[in-house]
Motif scaffolding. Structure first.
Motif, PDB file in Angstrom:
ATOM      1  N   SER A   6       0.809  -1.224   0.000  1.00  0.00           N
ATOM      2  CA  SER A   6       0.000   0.000   0.000  1.00  0.00           C
ATOM      3  C   SER A   6       0.840   1.271   0.000  1.00  0.00           C
ATOM      4  N   SER A   9       2.667   1.715  -3.256  1.00  0.00           N
ATOM      5  CA  SER A   9       1.708   2.019  -4.318  1.00  0.00           C
ATOM      6  C   SER A   9       1.306   3.491  -4.317  1.00  0.00           C
ATOM      7  N   VAL A  10       1.021   4.030  -3.128  1.00  0.00           N
ATOM      8  CA  VAL A  10       0.639   5.443  -3.027  1.00  0.00           C
ATOM      9  C   VAL A  10       1.776   6.327  -3.531  1.00  0.00           C
ATOM     10  N   VAL A  49       2.104   6.115  -7.383  1.00  0.00           N
ATOM     11  CA  VAL A  49       1.078   6.870  -8.110  1.00  0.00           C
ATOM     12  C   VAL A  49       1.574   8.286  -8.399  1.00  0.00           C
ATOM     13  N   VAL A  53      -5.517   2.958  -1.646  1.00  0.00           N
ATOM     14  CA  VAL A  53      -4.732   2.847  -2.878  1.00  0.00           C
ATOM     15  C   VAL A  53      -5.645   2.815  -4.100  1.00  0.00           C
ATOM     16  N   ILE A  54      -6.675   1.985  -4.035  1.00  0.00           N
ATOM     17  CA  ILE A  54      -7.614   1.862  -5.166  1.00  0.00           C
ATOM     18  C   ILE A  54      -8.291   3.202  -5.456  1.00  0.00           C
ATOM     19  N   ALA A  57      -5.761   5.561  -6.990  1.00  0.00           N
ATOM     20  CA  ALA A  57      -5.424   5.124  -8.347  1.00  0.00           C
ATOM     21  C   ALA A  57      -6.507   5.536  -9.337  1.00  0.00           C
ATOM     22  N   THR A  68      -5.739   8.182 -12.206  1.00  0.00           N
ATOM     23  CA  THR A  68      -5.890   7.676 -13.566  1.00  0.00           C
ATOM     24  C   THR A  68      -6.807   8.596 -14.360  1.00  0.00           C
ATOM     25  N   THR A 104       1.745   4.722 -16.913  1.00  0.00           N
ATOM     26  CA  THR A 104       0.362   4.658 -16.463  1.00  0.00           C
ATOM     27  C   THR A 104       0.303   4.397 -14.963  1.00  0.00           C
ATOM     28  N   ILE A 105      -0.767   4.865 -14.337  1.00  0.00           N
ATOM     29  CA  ILE A 105      -0.978   4.639 -12.911  1.00  0.00           C
ATOM     30  C   ILE A 105      -1.204   3.152 -12.653  1.00  0.00           C
ATOM     31  N   SER A 106      -2.023   2.524 -13.489  1.00  0.00           N
ATOM     32  CA  SER A 106      -2.311   1.094 -13.305  1.00  0.00           C
ATOM     33  C   SER A 106      -1.036   0.269 -13.420  1.00  0.00           C
ATOM     34  N   ILE A 134       0.860   0.477 -10.168  1.00  0.00           N
ATOM     35  CA  ILE A 134       0.246  -0.365  -9.128  1.00  0.00           C
ATOM     36  C   ILE A 134       0.663  -1.814  -9.320  1.00  0.00           C
TER      37      ILE A 134
END
Length: 390
Positions: free
Chosen positions: A59, A62-63, A66, A242-243, A246, A250, A337-339, A342
């Motif tokens: 997590s 990931s943050v 991003v 995170v989701i 994201a 995005t 890309t953000i995805s 992640i």
């Protein structure tokens, strides 16, 4: 005439298929990593409890990733985010533990503090033309020093339960299912809007079969994830954060003028300037956003650990950069890309988790992650060279 039309259609199909093959290469690698560790661990790797721990571990990275994606896409770098994670976590812990501030107020103040730090760093980069590498390298040292000073080089504990819930809590199982349904609906809606928009402006549209396949694939992934998490305690709050981030970033990257301008700046700064883009203002905002996310990551890390330590966030900036690059962000700027970031963070966390589960020596973990990072950068350079030759 019909033969020419068929050739054009076939070329378009090949283009869309090739695009998807590149986009999902990292997902295939991730699946292979999971299969390998599942086999080596006798199935322990994919147990709901371990997967929950895995997503919690990823997590913070990931943050940070991003925010790092947009900074790298614009042609910059931020080496200070790891130290900023430690500093903001320390500030939050002091306000909550020492001064007994309410957790919500602490979160708001800490995030605002991160934004102000980003404003300061972005000003040096954008308006004083100091390279981001130097500014953020200096920031890395300054923030670590400030953390040592305000904490008196000691661990800060005694956080409130409300504070710790952000890092250790879980979304109720019923809400997890609702979130899964909403995620699929939103993805489908965005895909439909994208098709409508491209058709309106006369751009190529991917085959309907491919769009439906994407919806099915995303639905399977989302509901498998939700069911696996619900089989333990539910979706961890950090991964829910995170989701959410994201999705927001995005949308910013793909569906706003600001996002398109960032990619334009990274792709060709001179052309972006001549087209009227205010590069200085966009650069300033980049660091505000990136450091705001670093503050959120600091809160998540401190809440999960239950205390703020002087070493918190050490090397996290390298993990964030590695996650972004492994996920397809080009260090040359203009692509990412953000995805993808992640997925890159999930790959890094999966390697850490899997090798720890197998009791692999720590030095091997560093060697493997470093090797994968070098391979990812080489793949980016190689693909660009092939594209330029083509």
């Amino acid at each position: 005439m019909s033969t020419n039309t068929e050739l054009v259609q076939n070329k378009q199909k090949v283009k869309w298929i090739a695009f998807d093959l590149r986009a999902y290469t990292m997902i295939a690698a991730l699946v292979l990593i999971w299969i390998l560790f599942t086999f080596l661990s006798g199935g322990s790797f994919i147990e709901p409890r371990n997967l929950s721990n895995l997503f919690n571990q990823m997590s913070v990275t990931s943050v940070l990733a991003v925010g790092m994606v947009l900074i790298i896409v614009a042609g910059h770098i931020d080496l200070s985010v790891g130290s900023l994670v430690g500093l903001t976590g320390g500030v939050a812990a002091i306000l909550n533990s020492t001064y007994d501030w309410n957790a919500i107020v602490v979160f708001a103040v800490t995030i605002a503090f991160g934004a102000l730090v980003g404003l300061w760093q972005g000003w040096w980069v954008a308006y004083r033309a100091v390279p981001a590498f130097i500014v953020t390298l200096g920031g890395m040292l300054i923030f670590r020093g400030v953390l040592l000073g305000i904490s008196d080089s000691r661990t800060i504990s005694g956080l409130s339960d409300g504070f710790k819930t952000v890092g250790t809590g879980y979304v109720p199982q019923e809400w997890g299912i609702v979130v899964g349904v909403l995620a699929v609906v939103v993805f489908t809606l965005l895909l439909v809007l994208k098709r409508v928009s491209r058709k309106k402006f006369g751009f190529d549209i991917e085959p309907m079969v491919l769009s439906l396949l994407k919806i099915v694939l995303v639905s399977i992934i989302v509901f498998t994830f939700v069911l696996a998490m619900n089989d333990y305690k539910g979706i961890p709050i950090p991964i829910f954060v995170v989701i959410f981030l994201a999705i927001i970033f995005t949308f910013i990257a793909k569906n706003t003028v600001y996002g398109r301008q960032i990619y334009a700046i990274g792709g060709n700064p001179e052309a972006a300037r001549l087209s009227g883009i205010n590069i200085k203002r966009r650069t300033l905002m980049l660091f505000v956003l990136g450091n705001t996310l670093a503050a959120i990551a600091g809160i998540l890390l401190t809440a999960r650990v239950g205390s703020a330590t002087v070493n918190a966030g050490t090397m996290y900036e390298l993990d964030a950069i590695a996650a972004a690059v492994i996920g397809g962000t080009s260090l040359l700027g203009g692509a990412g890309t953000i995805s993808g970031a992640i997925i890159g963070a999930l790959v890094m966390a999966s390697l850490d988790n899997g090798m720890s589960l197998m009791s692999v020596e720590t030095f091997w973990q560093y060697i493997v992650k470093g090797g994968i990072l070098i391979l990812a950068v080489w793949m980016d350079i190689y693909s660009r060279q092939r594209k330029n030759k083509g």
